[in-house]
Each structure stands twice: as C-alpha cells, then as structure tokens.
Motif scaffolding. Structure first.
Motif, PDB file in Angstrom:
ATOM      1  N   ARG A  75       0.832  -1.200   0.000  1.00  0.00           N
ATOM      2  CA  ARG A  75       0.000   0.000   0.000  1.00  0.00           C
ATOM      3  C   ARG A  75       0.872   1.257   0.000  1.00  0.00           C
ATOM      4  O   ARG A  75       0.673   2.171  -0.809  1.00  0.00           O
ATOM      5  CB  ARG A  75      -0.899  -0.026   1.240  1.00  0.00           C
ATOM      6  CG  ARG A  75      -1.792   1.165   1.399  1.00  0.00           C
ATOM      7  CD  ARG A  75      -2.960   0.851   2.328  1.00  0.00           C
ATOM      8  NE  ARG A  75      -2.573   0.573   3.710  1.00  0.00           N
ATOM      9  CZ  ARG A  75      -2.235   1.529   4.584  1.00  0.00           C
ATOM     10  NH1 ARG A  75      -2.229   2.792   4.233  1.00  0.00           N
ATOM     11  NH2 ARG A  75      -1.905   1.195   5.815  1.00  0.00           N
ATOM     12  N   THR A 111      -9.215   1.164   0.339  1.00  0.00           N
ATOM     13  CA  THR A 111      -8.015   0.591  -0.266  1.00  0.00           C
ATOM     14  C   THR A 111      -8.324  -0.267  -1.487  1.00  0.00           C
ATOM     15  O   THR A 111      -7.647  -0.167  -2.511  1.00  0.00           O
ATOM     16  CB  THR A 111      -7.245  -0.254   0.765  1.00  0.00           C
ATOM     17  OG1 THR A 111      -7.000   0.554   1.905  1.00  0.00           O
ATOM     18  CG2 THR A 111      -5.938  -0.756   0.189  1.00  0.00           C
ATOM     19  N   ARG A 112      -9.393  -1.084  -1.366  1.00  0.00           N
ATOM     20  CA  ARG A 112      -9.677  -1.970  -2.492  1.00  0.00           C
ATOM     21  C   ARG A 112     -10.057  -1.171  -3.736  1.00  0.00           C
ATOM     22  O   ARG A 112      -9.598  -1.454  -4.836  1.00  0.00           O
ATOM     23  CB  ARG A 112     -10.797  -2.944  -2.123  1.00  0.00           C
ATOM     24  CG  ARG A 112     -11.184  -3.860  -3.280  1.00  0.00           C
ATOM     25  CD  ARG A 112     -12.063  -4.999  -2.842  1.00  0.00           C
ATOM     26  NE  ARG A 112     -11.257  -6.163  -2.459  1.00  0.00           N
ATOM     27  CZ  ARG A 112     -11.741  -7.205  -1.789  1.00  0.00           C
ATOM     28  NH1 ARG A 112     -12.993  -7.204  -1.377  1.00  0.00           N
ATOM     29  NH2 ARG A 112     -10.969  -8.226  -1.499  1.00  0.00           N
ATOM     30  N   LEU A 130      -5.843  -5.581  -4.126  1.00  0.00           N
ATOM     31  CA  LEU A 130      -7.195  -5.923  -4.572  1.00  0.00           C
ATOM     32  C   LEU A 130      -7.663  -7.189  -3.879  1.00  0.00           C
ATOM     33  O   LEU A 130      -8.815  -7.299  -3.473  1.00  0.00           O
ATOM     34  CB  LEU A 130      -7.197  -6.139  -6.085  1.00  0.00           C
ATOM     35  CG  LEU A 130      -7.680  -5.004  -6.977  1.00  0.00           C
ATOM     36  CD1 LEU A 130      -7.574  -5.418  -8.432  1.00  0.00           C
ATOM     37  CD2 LEU A 130      -9.109  -4.625  -6.655  1.00  0.00           C
ATOM     38  N   TRP A 133      -6.201  -8.631  -1.012  1.00  0.00           N
ATOM     39  CA  TRP A 133      -6.160  -8.467   0.450  1.00  0.00           C
ATOM     40  C   TRP A 133      -6.101  -6.978   0.804  1.00  0.00           C
ATOM     41  O   TRP A 133      -5.034  -6.454   1.148  1.00  0.00           O
ATOM     42  CB  TRP A 133      -4.925  -9.173   1.014  1.00  0.00           C
ATOM     43  CG  TRP A 133      -4.921 -10.643   0.781  1.00  0.00           C
ATOM     44  CD1 TRP A 133      -5.762 -11.564   1.347  1.00  0.00           C
ATOM     45  CD2 TRP A 133      -4.016 -11.378  -0.068  1.00  0.00           C
ATOM     46  NE1 TRP A 133      -5.447 -12.832   0.894  1.00  0.00           N
ATOM     47  CE2 TRP A 133      -4.384 -12.748   0.033  1.00  0.00           C
ATOM     48  CE3 TRP A 133      -2.953 -11.042  -0.881  1.00  0.00           C
ATOM     49  CZ2 TRP A 133      -3.724 -13.752  -0.661  1.00  0.00           C
ATOM     50  CZ3 TRP A 133      -2.291 -12.028  -1.565  1.00  0.00           C
ATOM     51  CH2 TRP A 133      -2.676 -13.370  -1.463  1.00  0.00           C
ATOM     52  N   PRO A 134      -7.220  -6.298   0.721  1.00  0.00           N
ATOM     53  CA  PRO A 134      -7.196  -4.838   0.945  1.00  0.00           C
ATOM     54  C   PRO A 134      -6.997  -4.446   2.407  1.00  0.00           C
ATOM     55  O   PRO A 134      -6.644  -3.316   2.688  1.00  0.00           O
ATOM     56  CB  PRO A 134      -8.561  -4.382   0.431  1.00  0.00           C
ATOM     57  CG  PRO A 134      -9.430  -5.577   0.565  1.00  0.00           C
ATOM     58  CD  PRO A 134      -8.561  -6.781   0.394  1.00  0.00           C
ATOM     59  N   ARG A 135      -7.275  -5.385   3.341  1.00  0.00           N
ATOM     60  CA  ARG A 135      -7.175  -5.009   4.755  1.00  0.00           C
ATOM     61  C   ARG A 135      -5.733  -5.007   5.208  1.00  0.00           C
ATOM     62  O   ARG A 135      -5.057  -6.032   5.152  1.00  0.00           O
ATOM     63  CB  ARG A 135      -7.989  -5.987   5.607  1.00  0.00           C
ATOM     64  CG  ARG A 135      -9.492  -5.856   5.391  1.00  0.00           C
ATOM     65  CD  ARG A 135      -9.983  -4.465   5.728  1.00  0.00           C
ATOM     66  NE  ARG A 135      -9.754  -4.140   7.121  1.00  0.00           N
ATOM     67  CZ  ARG A 135     -10.644  -4.378   8.076  1.00  0.00           C
ATOM     68  NH1 ARG A 135     -11.795  -4.919   7.787  1.00  0.00           N
ATOM     69  NH2 ARG A 135     -10.390  -4.075   9.322  1.00  0.00           N
ATOM     70  N   THR A 148     -18.041   0.875   4.722  1.00  0.00           N
ATOM     71  CA  THR A 148     -17.218   0.609   3.538  1.00  0.00           C
ATOM     72  C   THR A 148     -17.793   1.289   2.318  1.00  0.00           C
ATOM     73  O   THR A 148     -17.072   1.889   1.514  1.00  0.00           O
ATOM     74  CB  THR A 148     -17.133  -0.917   3.291  1.00  0.00           C
ATOM     75  OG1 THR A 148     -16.697  -1.535   4.493  1.00  0.00           O
ATOM     76  CG2 THR A 148     -16.182  -1.239   2.170  1.00  0.00           C
ATOM     77  N   SER A 160     -16.045   4.210   0.087  1.00  0.00           N
ATOM     78  CA  SER A 160     -15.844   4.099  -1.362  1.00  0.00           C
ATOM     79  C   SER A 160     -16.423   5.308  -2.078  1.00  0.00           C
ATOM     80  O   SER A 160     -15.803   5.864  -2.987  1.00  0.00           O
ATOM     81  CB  SER A 160     -16.501   2.835  -1.898  1.00  0.00           C
ATOM     82  OG  SER A 160     -16.012   1.713  -1.205  1.00  0.00           O
TER      83      SER A 160
END
Lengths: 174, 238
Positions: free
Chosen positions: A25, A85-86, A150, A152-154, B27, B31
């Motif tokens: 990240r 993040t994703r 994508l 593992w976004p956590r 979430t 987004s």
C-alpha cells in the motif's frame, strides 16, 4: 494486536501478509505521489506527453494530461491513508493496465517517445533510445502491488481498519 | 442445548449481523468518498489547466500565417526547425548546421520557419524555455530573430538551473543591435508568452516530440549534419 498474538502459533503467511499489505500500500502510494508530483508543476507538458502517444485528439490529450497528475496524487493520498483501499487498488490497476497498453501500442507503432510516466513531457533526451520494455516491466511490478491490495485490501494502520473495527474481533462494539 | 444458551447464541448472531451491516455501510461510504475525491481531483486539474491557458496570442512580425514560427527566406523548399533555447542538442545543431541553413536561405533555396518551442520548462527553475522563447518573439518584432537565437545558444545556460535572468536576456538583445528599451518592455510585459504557448501547442499537435526536430517539406530529417540538410533540401527541390 490479536493478529501478532496469534501469529506465534499460526503459519507464517497470515502473520506476514498484513505487513506485506502495508508495504504494498505504501509502495504504491509512493509511486502515485511521485508520478503525480513530477507532472503537476507543468500541466501543459503532461498534456504533450499524453498527446505523444497519438491515440486521441490533441484537445482530449490536454484534458487527460491536466487531470491525470491530480488523480495520481489523490490515489497516492488514499493509499497512504488506507482509505477505500480496495477501490483505490482497483483504480490503480485499471490505470496501470491503460499505461501498459499505451506503451505497448507506442512500441508496436514504432513511435520514438518517452513514456512520460514521471513527467518528461513525452520527449526523449538527446541520444536516448526509447526503453519500452523496462517501462512495461516496471508498470507490471506496480500492477502486482495493486493486485495484492485488490485481493487483500485489509492492512494494519489504515483508515479502513479504523472505520470498520479490527476484522476478526466480532464483539468489539460491546 | 439449553434454550437459554440458544437465546444467547441468537442474540449474538443478531449483534454480529448488525455489526456486519454497520461495517458494510461504512465501507460503502468510504468508497463513495474515495470516488468523489478522485473525480474532484481530476476536475481541479482540468480547471487549473484551463485557467493557465491563454486564449489569445499576438504573433511577432515576420511570423508565418499560422503564427507558429518565424520565417526567414522565401525559397521553394520549406524547412521547419523546432528548437528550445535550453536544449543542448539544439545549440549543437545551430553551431554545426546553422551556417548551412543561412547559406541555403541567402541562395534563395529555402524558406525556413523557426519554431521556438518551450518543451523543457521542467529543466529550469524559472521556466527558462518559455521566457527565452517569448524573448525571441520580442527580437523577431525587431526583425532580429536569427541573430538573437544564435546569441541565446551561445550563452545557453546549463539544464537544471535558473537560466539567464531577464536582465541578461535584455543585455544579449542589446548586444545584437536591438533597441534596448523597446525589447525590455516587450519582455517584461510578457507580450509574447501567449505566442510561445501557441507555438508549443501547435508543435505538439504536429507530433513533434523532441527538439531539435527538422522537417524539410514536412518530412523529418534524421541526419542533421550540414550534408544531411543539403541532401534533404536537394531531394525536396527536385
């Protein structure tokens, strides 16, 4: 810190993965901040770099060229904070695929340009040959970082983690 | 399984579901916020650029009809020279082949259009490419583009620095016989900065991706030596 406590017993991957995620990240954030930062000071040059690919009319290229550095900086900031993040990784991946396709197409058409990835305005320095293959390989490396995020976004130390609570600690709200 | 434990379990399931729902909502909002940030960033870039862009320009005396360069000579073959005063290879071209270009002009063989593009602004701390190109417009206004361009290449500053100051640009002009006061006010008022922008944009539109670029009747010349230029002009004139 339940994650680290469990890691003593668990296999190494679950323990290492979150920190690989942080590295991916922050690495991808640095890429975008550098790419955007190097272009933001000369938006006209950024437009010329887009135009050098000769894939769209000049006026469209200047609009893309002006918008792109700011979008890159925003992506870098989102990844740095770990917010959405994703989604940020998905947009990063999409952009990188477009960049790779652009470089490959410039290569296949025999254009002699610099990719303009880090703010060169698209023109090669004197005596410099195009380096399409290293540019594509470098972007594939960045794409791998985006792909990791994508899937593992956590990651630890992220706004996402703070917003949704630590995953796996179901009753934390009580 | 006792019914009390069953109740506890189902209460826990409900709690977990509520927590999951809360997380999902957060979430989604994160987004939405992120998409908004990206879109707004793009719009900011576009509006900043639109604000920077000048809409009108005045071409200097001696410019071609499209206002994309300064014309010397009136021969049958057209030679386009795209140059940036900060570009070392352009200086080299001027020193090696400049005299040949001048001979072809005076022999009446070519019409040369010099396009002083500002491609290399990022290689100086003061936008030297733009400033020197605009200055060359002031020199063209005084009918001395070529003399001034040669003097600028002779005094070319290194890449990465501040470039020449406005005072130095004026001194060089005075040294080539241009009226000092007129040039100075032209330079300081930025009279030809919009023209420089126009020249640069049109060069980019013409797919000129590097400097120097030499076109002979529209065709790029790879060999920029005096012989190469002569050969290309001969071939085009036939």
């Amino acid at each position: 810190m339940t994650v680290t406590a469990q890691s003593a017993r668990a296999a190494r991957w679950p323990a290492v993965r979150p920190w690989l995620g942080v590295a991916a990240r922050l690495g991808l954030a640095a890429v975008w901040l550098l790419a955007g930062g190097s272009k933001v000071g000369d938006l006209a040059a950024s437009g010329r770099a887009v135009n050098a690919y000769q894939v769209m009319p000049y006026d469209a290229a200047t609009v893309i060229g002006a918008a792109l550095p700011f979008v890159e900086l925003a992506l870098g900031a989102l990844l740095l904070l770990g917010l959405a993040t994703r989604l940020a990784a998905g947009v990063s991946a999409a952009l990188l695929v477009v960049f790779i396709a652009g470089i490959a197409s410039a290569w296949s058409r025999g254009l002699s340009i610099d990719c303009g990835c880090f703010g060169s305005g698209g023109q090669l320095a004197e005596g410099q040959a195009p380096s399409y293959l290293p540019e594509i390989l470098r972007d594939l490396g960045f794409l791998a970082l985006a792909g990791f995020l994508l899937i593992w976004p956590r990651t630890p130390v992220s706004v996402d983690g703070w917003l949704t609570g630590d995953a796996g600690v179901e009753d934390e709200d009580e | 399984m006792s019914s009390r434990k069953g109740q506890r379990d189902s209460a826990r399931v409900v709690r977990e579901q509520l927590a999951r729902e809360r997380r999902r909502k957060r979430t989604v909002w994160a987004s939405v916020a992120a998409v908004a940030v990206l879109v707004i960033a793009g719009l900011i870039g576009w509006s900043v650029f639109s604000g920077q862009r000048s809409t009108e320009f005045t071409a200097p005396t001696g410019a071609n009809e499209a206002g994309t360069g300064v014309v010397s000579g009136s021969g049958p073959v057209t030679v386009d020279v795209y140059e940036d005063f900060l570009c070392p290879a352009c200086k080299q071209f001027e020193q090696v082949s400049g005299a040949t270009i001048d001979q072809l002009i005076s022999a009446g063989k070519v019409r040369v259009v010099h396009h002083p593009v500002a491609y290399l602004n990022r290689f100086s701390t003061t936008q030297y490419s733009t400033r020197s190109s605009a200055a060359s417009g002031c020199a063209a206004e005084g009918g001395r583009y070529r003399e001034y361009a040669k003097a600028l290449f002779e005094r070319q500053p290194p890449e990465g620095g501040a470039g020449l100051s406005d005072d130095e640009l004026v001194d060089i002009a005075a040294g080539t016989g241009i009226d000092r006061d007129g040039f100075s006010s032209c330079l300081r008022e930025g009279t030809f900065k919009p023209w420089t922008e126009h020249v640069t944009e049109e060069a980019s539109k013409a797919n000129v991706t590097g400097t120097p670029t030499i076109l002979v009747d529209g065709r790029p010349v790879a060999d920029r030596s005096p012989e190469g230029i002569r050969a290309a002009v001969e071939a085009a004139g036939r």
